[in-house]
Design a protein around this motif. Structure first.
Motif, PDB file in Angstrom:
ATOM      1  N   TYR A   1      39.272  10.347 -17.648  1.00 24.07           N
ATOM      2  CA  TYR A   1      38.127   9.331 -17.201  1.00 24.07           C
ATOM      3  C   TYR A   1      37.105   9.822 -18.332  1.00 24.07           C
ATOM      4  O   TYR A   1      37.275  10.706 -19.113  1.00 24.07           O
ATOM      5  N   VAL A   2      36.151   8.813 -18.454  1.00 25.82           N
ATOM      6  CA  VAL A   2      35.189   9.237 -19.650  1.00 25.82           C
ATOM      7  C   VAL A   2      34.061   9.402 -19.073  1.00 25.82           C
ATOM      8  O   VAL A   2      33.433   8.922 -17.841  1.00 25.82           O
ATOM      9  N   LYS A   3      33.377  10.484 -19.504  1.00 32.26           N
ATOM     10  CA  LYS A   3      31.736  10.890 -19.334  1.00 32.26           C
ATOM     11  C   LYS A   3      30.795  10.913 -20.234  1.00 32.26           C
ATOM     12  O   LYS A   3      31.087  11.223 -21.480  1.00 32.26           O
ATOM     13  N   TYR A   4      29.604  10.265 -19.608  1.00 36.02           N
ATOM     14  CA  TYR A   4      28.939  10.086 -20.798  1.00 36.02           C
ATOM     15  C   TYR A   4      27.243  10.822 -20.334  1.00 36.02           C
ATOM     16  O   TYR A   4      27.035  10.893 -19.013  1.00 36.02           O
TER      17      TYR A   4
ATOM     18  N   ASN B   1      39.894   5.499 -20.313  1.00 39.13           N
ATOM     19  CA  ASN B   1      39.265   5.804 -21.371  1.00 39.13           C
ATOM     20  C   ASN B   1      38.453   4.343 -21.640  1.00 39.13           C
ATOM     21  O   ASN B   1      39.142   3.802 -22.722  1.00 39.13           O
ATOM     22  N   PHE B   2      37.251   4.220 -21.408  1.00 42.94           N
ATOM     23  CA  PHE B   2      36.658   3.038 -21.578  1.00 42.94           C
ATOM     24  C   PHE B   2      35.381   3.354 -22.037  1.00 42.94           C
ATOM     25  O   PHE B   2      34.288   3.211 -21.326  1.00 42.94           O
ATOM     26  N   PRO B   3      35.378   3.743 -23.248  1.00 42.21           N
ATOM     27  CA  PRO B   3      34.056   4.348 -23.999  1.00 42.21           C
ATOM     28  C   PRO B   3      33.197   3.347 -24.081  1.00 42.21           C
ATOM     29  O   PRO B   3      31.912   3.669 -23.999  1.00 42.21           O
ATOM     30  N   ASN B   4      33.222   2.173 -24.343  1.00 48.11           N
ATOM     31  CA  ASN B   4      32.250   1.199 -24.448  1.00 48.11           C
ATOM     32  C   ASN B   4      31.566   0.872 -23.138  1.00 48.11           C
ATOM     33  O   ASN B   4      30.252   0.863 -23.487  1.00 48.11           O
ATOM     34  N   ALA B   5      32.040   0.933 -22.259  1.00 44.45           N
ATOM     35  CA  ALA B   5      31.548   0.785 -20.860  1.00 44.45           C
ATOM     36  C   ALA B   5      30.599   1.903 -20.583  1.00 44.45           C
ATOM     37  O   ALA B   5      29.645   1.600 -20.204  1.00 44.45           O
ATOM     38  N   SER B   6      31.309   3.042 -20.476  1.00 39.48           N
ATOM     39  CA  SER B   6      30.219   4.128 -20.411  1.00 39.48           C
ATOM     40  C   SER B   6      29.232   4.360 -21.336  1.00 39.48           C
ATOM     41  O   SER B   6      28.159   4.923 -20.950  1.00 39.48           O
ATOM     42  N   GLN B   7      29.487   4.022 -22.669  1.00 38.74           N
ATOM     43  CA  GLN B   7      28.412   4.133 -23.506  1.00 38.74           C
ATOM     44  C   GLN B   7      27.224   3.150 -23.155  1.00 38.74           C
ATOM     45  O   GLN B   7      26.000   3.451 -23.162  1.00 38.74           O
ATOM     46  N   LYS B   8      27.677   1.916 -22.955  1.00 37.68           N
ATOM     47  CA  LYS B   8      26.509   0.950 -22.503  1.00 37.68           C
ATOM     48  C   LYS B   8      25.800   1.392 -21.063  1.00 37.68           C
ATOM     49  O   LYS B   8      24.531   1.365 -21.201  1.00 37.68           O
TER      50      LYS B   8
END
Length: 324
Positions: A307-310, A47-54
């Motif tokens: 995992y994080v999905k954008y 859960n690295f939301p800032n990375a996927s957001q970027k």
């Protein structure tokens, strides 16, 4: 005559290797135009939301998948609170913070660095290896020297916080990886851009208090990361030794090439690790994957990985299916 028959039959057989899967509907490029509404797309381990957001926002603005994955994982490399990636990472048993990273481009090019000591953004050094040298991997002093030649600044990666934790560890020197904590040692990311091109990156400071010189799966093309722009890609996290021995990311892409979904392929890869490691209950290993259609899969040994999905401006943390 026999020679002509042999050549003719060999030609048919050779054609069948590539033509039969497509004839059976496995062509990953089929109906690609109809899938464009799914792109761009970003997935990343944990859960690295800032990375996927970027990465996702860059893709939304028309960036290439390669630029997006690099910029995305750089967020965590610079995050001092993340003790498993980049600056502030937990050191090895000798007190050295050493970084491993790799990156792959849609055209199949790849770059990697291992045992990098003095540069926060290992993924960017890996990209320079890919683009500026005839090599795929540089290690240790050579990687550090190359980084300096490329204009990267030299810095101390051991922060006060990680040094204090290291000093506390020295009191007992006990080493037992904690599932989903010390195994939580990687950010791996895959991106599909608006053109449908796939790129990937993987970066880590490795297991906390590892042996001096230890290298895990993260910088190994085929283990921590692999992609084929006509098929899809996969990245791994967890106990690198188990992932390396199964060449897991490459396996997943090849299974997708045979027609398996990303989910099926991830499950196959984890099952292979389980079948060859009687102590599988003692560690974590996890994969995420996407195919050319933008379909996503994930599977792990132990409960707790996500995992994080954008996609379409939405950043979502998704718990992974698990075996045990």
């Amino acid at each position: 005559m026999k020679r002509r028959v042999f050549i003719r039959n060999t030609g048919i057989t050779g054609l069948g290797i590539t033509a039969i899967p497509r004839a059976l509907g496995f062509n990953p490029l089929n109906n690609l135009e109809n899938m464009q509404d799914k792109f761009p797309l970003t997935i990343a381990t944990w859960n690295f939301p800032n990375a996927s957001q970027k990465a996702g926002e860059l893709l939304d603005r028309g960036a290439t998948a390669l630029d997006a994955v690099e910029q995305g994982v750089m967020i965590e490399e610079a995050n001092l609170k993340n003790t498993t990636v980049g600056k502030g990472g937990a050191p090895d048993r000798e007190g050295n913070v050493t970084l491993d990273a790799c990156i792959m481009a849609p055209n199949g090019n790849a770059g990697s660095v291992v045992y990098l000591k003095n540069n926060t953004h290992a993924v960017s050094v890996a990209r320079k290896v890919m683009e500026e040298t005839p090599h795929v991997m540089l290690a240790g002093e050579g990687a550090d020297q190359f980084a300096r030649e490329m204009g990267f600044s030299t810095e101390n990666l051991l922060t006060e916080e990680s040094n204090a934790a290291y000093r506390e560890w020295l009191k007992t020197k006990e080493y037992k990886p904690l599932i989903n904590i010390e195994n939580h040692d990687t950010i791996g990311m895959l991106c599909i851009d608006k053109n449908g091109d796939i790129a990937g990156a993987c970066t880590s400071s490795g297991l906390s208090y590892k042996m001096n010189g230890r290298v895990g799966d993260s910088p190994i093309i085929g283990s921590g990361l692999f992609l084929d722009n006509e098929i899809g890609g996969a990245v791994a996290t967890g106990m690198g030794e188990a992932i390396m021995k199964s060449v897991g990311s490459f396996l997943i892409v090849e299974l997708m090439r045979q027609g398996k979904s990303p989910q099926e392929a991830c499950e196959n890869a984890i099952n292979r690790i389980i079948n060859t490691n009687p102590n599988y209950k003692d560690f974590q290993a996890a994969f995420i994957a996407m195919n050319k259609k933008g379909e996503v899969g994930s599977y792990c040994i132990q409960k707790g990985f996500s995992y994080v999905k954008y996609q379409e401006g939405k950043n979502e943390n998704i718990p992974s299916a698990f075996y045990f």
